[in-house]
Design an enzyme around this catalytic site. Structure first.
Site, PDB file in Angstrom:
ATOM      1  N   ASP A 223     -19.974  -8.100  -4.250  1.00 17.27           N
ATOM      2  CA  ASP A 223     -19.218  -9.270  -3.794  1.00 17.27           C
ATOM      3  C   ASP A 223     -19.862  -9.781  -2.514  1.00 17.27           C
ATOM      4  O   ASP A 223     -20.435  -8.976  -1.741  1.00 17.27           O
ATOM      5  CB  ASP A 223     -17.756  -8.882  -3.488  1.00 17.27           C
ATOM      6  CG  ASP A 223     -17.637  -8.270  -2.091  1.00 17.27           C
ATOM      7  OD1 ASP A 223     -17.857  -7.045  -1.965  1.00 17.27           O
ATOM      8  OD2 ASP A 223     -17.362  -9.030  -1.124  1.00 17.27           O
TER       9      ASP A 223
ATOM     10  N   ASP B 154      -9.982  -5.783  -1.425  1.00 17.92           N
ATOM     11  CA  ASP B 154     -10.476  -4.859  -0.423  1.00 17.92           C
ATOM     12  C   ASP B 154      -9.268  -4.361   0.374  1.00 17.92           C
ATOM     13  O   ASP B 154      -8.222  -5.001   0.401  1.00 17.92           O
ATOM     14  CB  ASP B 154     -11.529  -5.538   0.485  1.00 17.92           C
ATOM     15  CG  ASP B 154     -12.392  -4.496   1.214  1.00 17.92           C
ATOM     16  OD1 ASP B 154     -13.335  -4.899   1.897  1.00 17.92           O
ATOM     17  OD2 ASP B 154     -12.089  -3.283   1.099  1.00 17.92           O
TER      18      ASP B 154
ATOM     19  N   CYS C 248     -25.687 -30.326 -10.496  1.00 23.81           N
ATOM     20  CA  CYS C 248     -27.030 -30.514 -11.059  1.00 23.81           C
ATOM     21  C   CYS C 248     -27.027 -31.467 -12.242  1.00 23.81           C
ATOM     22  O   CYS C 248     -28.028 -32.131 -12.510  1.00 23.81           O
ATOM     23  CB  CYS C 248     -27.613 -29.164 -11.479  1.00 23.81           C
ATOM     24  SG  CYS C 248     -27.886 -28.094 -10.069  1.00 23.81           S
TER      25      CYS C 248
ATOM     26  N   CYS D 199     -30.098 -25.758 -14.079  1.00 27.24           N
ATOM     27  CA  CYS D 199     -28.700 -25.385 -13.809  1.00 27.24           C
ATOM     28  C   CYS D 199     -27.753 -26.345 -14.529  1.00 27.24           C
ATOM     29  O   CYS D 199     -27.968 -27.559 -14.536  1.00 27.24           O
ATOM     30  CB  CYS D 199     -28.448 -25.423 -12.305  1.00 27.24           C
ATOM     31  SG  CYS D 199     -26.744 -25.009 -11.854  1.00 27.24           S
TER      32      CYS D 199
ATOM     33  N   HIS E  33     -22.248 -25.065  -7.303  1.00 29.37           N
ATOM     34  CA  HIS E  33     -23.634 -24.775  -7.684  1.00 29.37           C
ATOM     35  C   HIS E  33     -24.025 -23.347  -7.281  1.00 29.37           C
ATOM     36  O   HIS E  33     -24.586 -22.579  -8.075  1.00 29.37           O
ATOM     37  CB  HIS E  33     -24.611 -25.767  -7.051  1.00 29.37           C
ATOM     38  CG  HIS E  33     -26.025 -25.299  -7.205  1.00 29.37           C
ATOM     39  ND1 HIS E  33     -26.751 -25.466  -8.377  1.00 29.37           N
ATOM     40  CD2 HIS E  33     -26.818 -24.574  -6.383  1.00 29.37           C
ATOM     41  CE1 HIS E  33     -27.933 -24.892  -8.251  1.00 29.37           C
ATOM     42  NE2 HIS E  33     -28.008 -24.329  -7.053  1.00 29.37           N
TER      43      HIS E  33
ATOM     44  N   CYS F  83     -24.508 -26.797 -13.776  1.00 20.01           N
ATOM     45  CA  CYS F  83     -23.297 -27.048 -12.979  1.00 20.01           C
ATOM     46  C   CYS F  83     -23.102 -28.551 -12.749  1.00 20.01           C
ATOM     47  O   CYS F  83     -24.050 -29.341 -12.888  1.00 20.01           O
ATOM     48  CB  CYS F  83     -23.369 -26.296 -11.656  1.00 20.01           C
ATOM     49  SG  CYS F  83     -24.203 -27.206 -10.332  1.00 20.01           S
TER      50      CYS F  83
ATOM     51  N   GLY G 207     -20.193   0.966   3.807  1.00 21.51           N
ATOM     52  CA  GLY G 207     -20.955   1.237   5.021  1.00 21.51           C
ATOM     53  C   GLY G 207     -22.329   0.601   5.066  1.00 21.51           C
ATOM     54  O   GLY G 207     -23.143   0.924   5.925  1.00 21.51           O
TER      55      GLY G 207
HETATM   56  N1  LIG Z   1     -22.182 -15.638   4.909  1.00 25.03           N
HETATM   57  C1  LIG Z   1     -22.084 -14.500   4.962  1.00 25.03           C
HETATM   58  C2  LIG Z   1     -21.969 -13.058   5.007  1.00 25.03           C
HETATM   59  C3  LIG Z   1     -21.017 -12.454   5.847  1.00 25.03           C
HETATM   60  C4  LIG Z   1     -20.939 -11.050   5.909  1.00 25.03           C
HETATM   61  C5  LIG Z   1     -21.784 -10.275   5.129  1.00 25.03           C
HETATM   62  C6  LIG Z   1     -21.760  -8.808   5.219  1.00 25.03           C
HETATM   63  C7  LIG Z   1     -20.646  -8.204   4.389  1.00 25.03           C
HETATM   64  N2  LIG Z   1     -20.874  -6.792   4.431  1.00 25.03           N
HETATM   65  C8  LIG Z   1     -19.956  -5.872   4.101  1.00 25.03           C
HETATM   66  N3  LIG Z   1     -18.712  -6.184   3.654  1.00 25.03           N
HETATM   67  C9  LIG Z   1     -18.091  -4.970   3.499  1.00 25.03           C
HETATM   68  C10 LIG Z   1     -16.787  -4.649   3.122  1.00 25.03           C
HETATM   69  C11 LIG Z   1     -16.400  -3.299   3.129  1.00 25.03           C
HETATM   70  N4  LIG Z   1     -15.106  -2.979   2.789  1.00 25.03           N
HETATM   71  C12 LIG Z   1     -14.707  -1.676   2.869  1.00 25.03           C
HETATM   72  N5  LIG Z   1     -13.436  -1.376   2.552  1.00 25.03           N
HETATM   73  N6  LIG Z   1     -15.570  -0.692   3.245  1.00 25.03           N
HETATM   74  C13 LIG Z   1     -16.864  -0.916   3.545  1.00 25.03           C
HETATM   75  O1  LIG Z   1     -17.596   0.048   3.887  1.00 25.03           O
HETATM   76  C14 LIG Z   1     -17.322  -2.284   3.509  1.00 25.03           C
HETATM   77  C15 LIG Z   1     -18.637  -2.601   3.864  1.00 25.03           C
HETATM   78  C16 LIG Z   1     -19.006  -3.950   3.860  1.00 25.03           C
HETATM   79  N7  LIG Z   1     -20.163  -4.551   4.226  1.00 25.03           N
HETATM   80  C17 LIG Z   1     -22.717 -10.872   4.283  1.00 25.03           C
HETATM   81  C18 LIG Z   1     -22.799 -12.265   4.233  1.00 25.03           C
HETATM   82 ZN   LIG Z   2     -26.352 -26.414 -10.177  1.00 26.89          ZN
END
Ligand SMILES: N#Cc1ccc(CCNc2nc3cc4nc(N)[nH]c(=O)c4cc3[nH]2)cc1
Ligand SMILES: [Zn+2]
Length: 372
Positions: free
Chosen positions: A266, A92, A309, A304, A335, A306, A216
């Site tokens: 991701d 990223d 498990c 599973c 896991h 892993c 976004g």
């Molecule tokens: N545990 C946990 C946990 C922590 C945070 C999140 C939300 C992650 N969301 C998210 N990551 C991003 C990375 C991003 N990178 C870039 N360059 N641009 C994005 O618009 C962007 C949007 C994102 N939205 C989801 C789960």
């Molecule tokens: Zn497992």
């Protein structure tokens, strides 16, 4: 031979399955990328990450530029050598992490000035510097430097932010140069507004990228609004290039995103949850800390393969979590990452067989059974 290509092998509704070919290996899509923020997928050896079925992992420009430093990683042979992961790495670009982690940030047309959350040192990220850092790291898939507005936000602010990101996308493309075998992905912005999403998609295609991310989102809007946007935003992107939804998500988010045409995702959730005792299973989330597991001889998930498990009971996993033993984070992370990879493999198979709808119904039915 550019060394980077994407081919679709089957579709089922809007869901697609295929493969991304890179110089360092093939990525089966739809793909989930474990997050290796500081040159490690926390609590996992690289060979363990590979054993879960992951074809690619994610690294972060923001964290690695602060510590150990991009030039240092380059001097040591690049990120793959440094962290002993020879498969593809997507990085990223840093903008999102600066806005969510750094102190004292100043956003201008040039880029973002900020103070390190680690030691307070001053730094500047621009599209040009982000491209240089990702090149020094040796990233196979580089993300444009963009600005991701927090939601909810006024449409005017979202429009201005998106247009800045599109100017930065052009600068990213110009700075990326020509790196055969390496890819540059554009990032669609525009919040939840169809016209802004369309304007962003057109601007990115005008510039031309090897893949396109839906950015976004997963910024607090909730699953319903995210799915509403995913009902139209991916379709605005080129059908023959990979579509990457950033930062997603919970298992049901992932299934809903694949259903709407997303190829890559991701999220830190499976690894972070592994360390906090949240375990993902076919029947839903198990909180291993709960006393009801103290005498339970069953594995987390019979289906599973892993190490957690195959070799341990819920009672044991409950014990080592409560005792804060390191093996707890290791086993639960493995896991969870295995569960996510098995979910992706199941969807790839179902799309190839034209049975995604049945697979999705079974996915939701299993989770409705409860009593896990
Ligand atoms: N545990 C946990 C946990 C922590 C945070 C999140 C939300 C992650 N969301 C998210 N990551 C991003 C990375 C991003 N990178 C870039 N360059 N641009 C994005 O618009 C962007 C949007 C994102 N939205 C989801 C789960
Ligand atoms: Zn497992």
């Amino acid at each position: 031979m550019t060394g980077f290509s994407f081919s679709l092998s089957a579709t089922d509704g809007k869901a697609r399955t295929g493969a991304i070919t890179t110089l360092r290996g093939t990525i089966r899509t739809p793909a989930f990328m474990p997050v290796g923020t500081a040159a490690t997928v926390k609590a996992m050896l690289p060979e363990s990450v590979a054993a879960t079925g992951a074809d690619i992992l994610l690294g972060n420009t923001y964290h690695l530029m602060l510590r150990p430093g991009a030039e240092r990683v380059d001097r040591l042979g690049g990120l793959h050598e440094f962290m002993n992961w020879s498969k593809p790495i997507l990085t990223d670009s840093g903008g999102f992490q600066v806005m969510s982690l750094a102190g004292l940030r100043k956003l201008t047309e040039e880029g973002v000035a900020f103070k390190s959350h680690i030691d307070g040192s001053r730094h500047m990220l621009t599209p040009e510097r982000s491209m240089e850092i990702q090149r020094l790291l040796g990233s196979d898939i580089v993300m444009c430097f963009d600005e991701c507005p927090a939601l909810p936000a006024e449409e005017k602010a979202v429009a201005e932010s998106m247009r800045l990101s599109m100017r930065w996308a052009q600068r990213s493309r110009d700075a990326f140069g020509d790196r055969p075998g390496h890819a540059l992905f554009g990032i669609q912005q525009g919040g939840v507004t169809r016209d802004l999403r369309a304007e962003s998609a057109e601007a990115l295609q005008e510039i031309g990228f090897d893949g396109y991310a839906v950015g976004g989102l997963a910024v607090g809007e909730g699953q319903e609004i995210m799915f509403d946007v995913l009902d139209f935003a991916p379709d605005m992107l080129p059908v023959d290039k990979p579509r990457y939804l950033m930062g997603v998500g919970k298992p049901d988010d992932i299934v809903g995103a694949v259903k709407r045409g997303i190829d890559m995702m991701d999220c830190v959730l499976p690894s972070r949850s592994g360390r906090t005792g949240q375990v993902f299973t076919r029947r839903g989330v198990v909180n291993i800390k709960n006393a009801r597991h103290a005498d339970d001889p069953r594995p987390l998930d019979e289906g599973c393969s892993c190490p957690a498990c195959r070799g341990y009971s819920r009672a044991y996993l409950h014990h080592v979590f409560r005792a804060q033993e390191m093996i707890s984070g290791m086993l639960l992370t493995w896991h969870n990452l295995q569960y996510y990879q098995d979910l992706m493999a199941g969807m790839r198979e179902a799309i190839a067989a034209g049975t995604f709808c049945d697979w999705e119904n079974q996915f939701h039915a299993d989770r409705a059974l409860g009593d896990i």
